[in-house]
Scaffold this active site. Structure first.
Site, PDB file in Angstrom:
ATOM      1  N   GLU A 169       0.824  -1.212   0.000  1.00 47.26           N
ATOM      2  CA  GLU A 169       0.000   0.000   0.000  1.00 47.26           C
ATOM      3  C   GLU A 169       0.860   1.264   0.000  1.00 47.26           C
ATOM      4  OE1 GLU A 169      -3.050   0.051  -0.539  1.00 47.26           O
ATOM      5  OE2 GLU A 169      -3.836  -1.922  -0.001  1.00 47.26           O
ATOM      6  N   GLU A 196     -12.271   0.205 -10.217  1.00 44.72           N
ATOM      7  CA  GLU A 196     -11.879  -0.746 -11.258  1.00 44.72           C
ATOM      8  C   GLU A 196     -12.754  -0.685 -12.507  1.00 44.72           C
ATOM      9  OE1 GLU A 196      -9.973  -1.694  -7.596  1.00 44.72           O
ATOM     10  OE2 GLU A 196     -12.140  -1.610  -8.008  1.00 44.72           O
ATOM     11  N   ARG A 239       0.610   3.768  -3.291  1.00 43.12           N
ATOM     12  CA  ARG A 239      -0.040   5.047  -2.995  1.00 43.12           C
ATOM     13  C   ARG A 239       0.978   6.171  -2.795  1.00 43.12           C
ATOM     14  NH1 ARG A 239      -5.618   3.848   0.351  1.00 43.12           N
ATOM     15  NH2 ARG A 239      -5.719   1.604  -0.020  1.00 43.12           N
ATOM     16  N   ASP A 288      -4.972 -10.255  -7.852  1.00 42.02           N
ATOM     17  CA  ASP A 288      -5.396  -9.484  -9.024  1.00 42.02           C
ATOM     18  C   ASP A 288      -4.267  -8.753  -9.746  1.00 42.02           C
ATOM     19  OD1 ASP A 288      -5.139  -7.934  -6.756  1.00 42.02           O
ATOM     20  OD2 ASP A 288      -6.924  -6.726  -7.113  1.00 42.02           O
TER      21      ASP A 288
END
Length: 673
Positions: free
Chosen positions: A304, A573, A308, A437
């Site tokens: 993360e 998404e 980010r 993913d």
């Protein structure tokens, strides 16, 4: 010797003088002859005749004058040195700048201010960037200046602010030689460009923008204006109630902390730049400069923090050319490196960025496959910019290890990998949803980022897509929607995470880069399914997870939602894939679908006092049960992709020049220098 003293009896006072002559003087020999020796003896005699106080005062004055002289000399020397250096710098700028090359060119020029009229609209117009006569290599210290104003003003939008006073075009022409322009705002490189790094000569640099590519500006449209309004509303809530904190809690008018590093602000930096919100960007930049400190005793998640924070800083550096963001990126990048100190080189999930230690989660020694294989774009780019290969080496080792690892199923990978053994764990479960993913996304995007040269990445991607077709694709009833399910120990599950809706956009991106044409056909069918995950729900907003009906049942839709899965986190998404599909096909229906989603976000998640909130129940329009949390990715991804989806300017983040990381932060594609 003789004495001329006399005393008269009866006189109250008599003055007298006494003179003493040495033998030579008495004999008339060796009198005053103006020689140096004579003058020295004379001066010394006078000095000895002075009192101790007088001598002390004279000595003090001489010392004081000496100190003043030294200070004056030093001051004059610095002034002269500054003047000389400035002259030398000017000569170097004029004669040698065309030859300067750095490992880290700032790619995109400065943003257009929201209220700068550079086309049809006085306040928030966006357009394709004009191409400069040349692009300077290297991360110059760039200063954002007021945007150049166009004298052709139109007033089609009453909601926009009045345009700032016009600036004569010819006044700007004088500085265009050393200026890079992006959507109206102007940045001028500082003369103190550093020399290039010699450590990364093997890495390609982005090519300069050619002036002949210049096209007519593409004005902003009504739907883009609606996105800007939504962003400003969200930003208002963050600024008023959560400034400098990680995430806004819009209902309670407070904030929540995850890492304590201003996640929402950093995630939104490049969005503000792309939207042309110059005032908001400058305010956020000041916070980054003055208040963003990574030397904290806090555990952060490697994945993360990379996508980010590191990704956001690198992207903003490339868009703005401001070296502040590159310096911050280097800082956080170095602090994340302890995560790779494991027996297998598979990184730990958590890093203490203040202490320089790392560890796996408290409950396991595993990391998720998506997390360890979805940090490569950012660390590779950091190496290219800094010339320090350690960042790229660490993440490349992970990909090479996974490439040869056993436990895959026709290119599909399990969800977990052990940091000690380096082996997959929890074998037999395969999904394109959470925990796996972005592994597939980054296979393709690393191949694109590196100039389509790393064949192992492409092989793994192509094999994985074939695995998806073979094991995970099914069609629902009654509308026969093609969806991506999950496989658990040989048993198929008709469960599909909203996260999987990244796949249509990724497939379209691959087809655009020359991969199989049937990838685009599959993308078209899957994006229809992702849209139906919104359209078949009462609020018009998708839940986090859906289950598809494999058999026709009277009164049942394709999509079924379980109570535990009906929340919506403002995820990006589907909008992300809509953007890719519209950019590559030009089909307006994708814009229309995105417009429906934006309207439903405004209808069910907008908080009047500022901000947007996640909701717990997408099936209840009368009470969607707000969760009182605005995820940072709503500003960093969702609204950014919305804005790009509604734009008809293909050069607004040109997909032949940039690749988005999984947090929607664009990074440059490496091309031969």
């Amino acid at each position: 010797m003789y004495s001329g003293a006399a005393a008269a009896a009866g006189s109250p006072r008599r003055d007298f003088i006494s003179v003493t002559l040495g033998p030579e003087e008495a004999a008339g020999v060796g009198g005053y002859n103006n020689s140096k020796a004579w003058r020295r003896r004379s001066c010394w005699r006078k000095w000895k005749q002075l009192s101790r106080l007088q001598r002390s005062v004279i000595l003090f004055l001489f010392a004081f004058l000496a100190v003043c002289g030294v200070i004056s000399y030093t001051s004059m020397g610095e002034t002269w040195k500054s003047i000389t250096n400035k002259s030398l710098d000017d000569q170097r700028t004029e004669q040698e700048i065309p030859r300067l090359n750095l490992a880290n060119p700032a790619v995109l020029p400065a943003p257009q201010k929201a209220d700068a009229n550079h086309g049809d609209y006085p306040e928030l117009s966006l357009q394709k960037p004009p191409k400069p006569p040349h692009v300077r290599r290297g991360p110059s210290n760039l200063q954002i200046k007021a945007p150049r104003r166009d004298t052709r003003l139109k007033t089609r939008h009453d909601t926009m602010r009045a345009v700032e006073e016009l600036v004569e075009a010819d006044k700007v022409e004088k500085t265009e030689k050393s200026i890079i322009s992006w959507r109206g705002a102007v940045i001028e490189p500082d003369q103190s460009t550093e020399p290039p790094s010699s450590k990364m000569t093997e890495l390609e640099k982005p090519s300069p923008v050619e002036p002949e590519d210049q096209k007519e500006p593409v004005p902003i449209n009504e739907r883009q204006l609606a996105v800007i309004e939504a962003f400003r509303h969200a930003w208002k809530g963050y600024k008023d109630f959560a400034w400098g904190h990680d995430e806004l809690k819009p209902l309670s008018k407070s904030y929540s902390e995850w890492f304590g590093l201003g996640l929402t602000l950093i995630d939104a930096l490049d969005t503000m730049w792309i939207l042309g919100l110059k005032e908001e960007f400058e305010e956020a930049r000041k916070w980054v400069a003055n208040d963003l400190v990574f030397d904290k005793n806090v555990d952060v998640n490697l994945f993360e923090s990379t996508i980010r924070i590191l990704g956001g800083l690198l992207s903003t550096y490339h868009l703005s050319g401001d070296s502040l963001f590159l310096e911050k990126a280097k800082d956080i990048g170095n602090r994340l490196m302890p995560a790779f100190k494991t027996p297998s080189k598979i990184p730990y999930s958590d890093v203490n960025i203040g202490r320089g230690t790392a560890h796996p989660p408290r409950w396991t020694s595993d990391s998720t496959v998506a997390e360890v294989t979805s940090i490569q774009l950012e660390f590779r780019e950091l190496s290219r910019l800094t010339g320090d290969e350690k960042f790229r080496k660490a993440v490349d080792e992970v990909m090479k290890h996974v490439h040869i690892l056993s436990g895959k199923n026709d290119g599909l990978v399990p969800m977990f990998i052990n940091t000690n053994s380096g082996q997959f764990t929890h074998l037999g479960v395969y999904t394109l949803g959470a925990r796996a993913d972005s592994y597939y996304e980054y296979l393709l995007k690393q191949w694109i980022q590196g100039g389509k040269k790393e064949n192992e990445l492409l092989e793994d991607y192509m094999r994985a897509i074939e695995g998806v077709k073979k094991h995970l694709l099914q069609r629902s009833e009654p509308k026969k929607l093609t969806f991506v399910g999950e496989l658990a120990h040989g048993h198929f599950s008709a469960k599909m995470d909203h996260l999987v809706c990244f796949l249509p956009g990724t497939l379209a991106l691959g087809a655009h880069n020359g991969l199989a044409a049937d990838h685009m056909k599959l993308a078209e069918t899957l994006i229809e399914t992702c849209y139906q995950m919104y359209a078949q729900v009462e609020t018009g907003l998708s839940p986090e997870i859906v289950h598809f009906n494999l058999h026709a049942q009277k009164g049942h839709k394709d999509v079924e939602i379980k109570p535990a899965d009906r929340h919506n986190l403002l995820r990006p998404e589907t909008v992300e894939s809509l953007f890719y599909m519209y950019r590559f096909t030009g089909d307006k229906k994708y814009q229309d679908w995105g417009w429906e989603i934006l309207q439903n976000f405004n209808r069910y998640t907008r908080v009047p006092t500022g901000g947007y909130t996640s909701i717990n129940n997408v099936q209840n329009p009368s009470n969607p049960e707000p969760r009182d949390k605005m995820e940072s990715f709503f500003l960093g991804e969702t609204l950014k992709y919305m804005f790009l989806l509604f734009s008809d300017d293909i050069d607004l983040i040109n997909l032949d020049k940039y690749v988005f990381n999984t947090e929607a932060h664009p990074l440059p594609i490496w091309v031969p220098a």
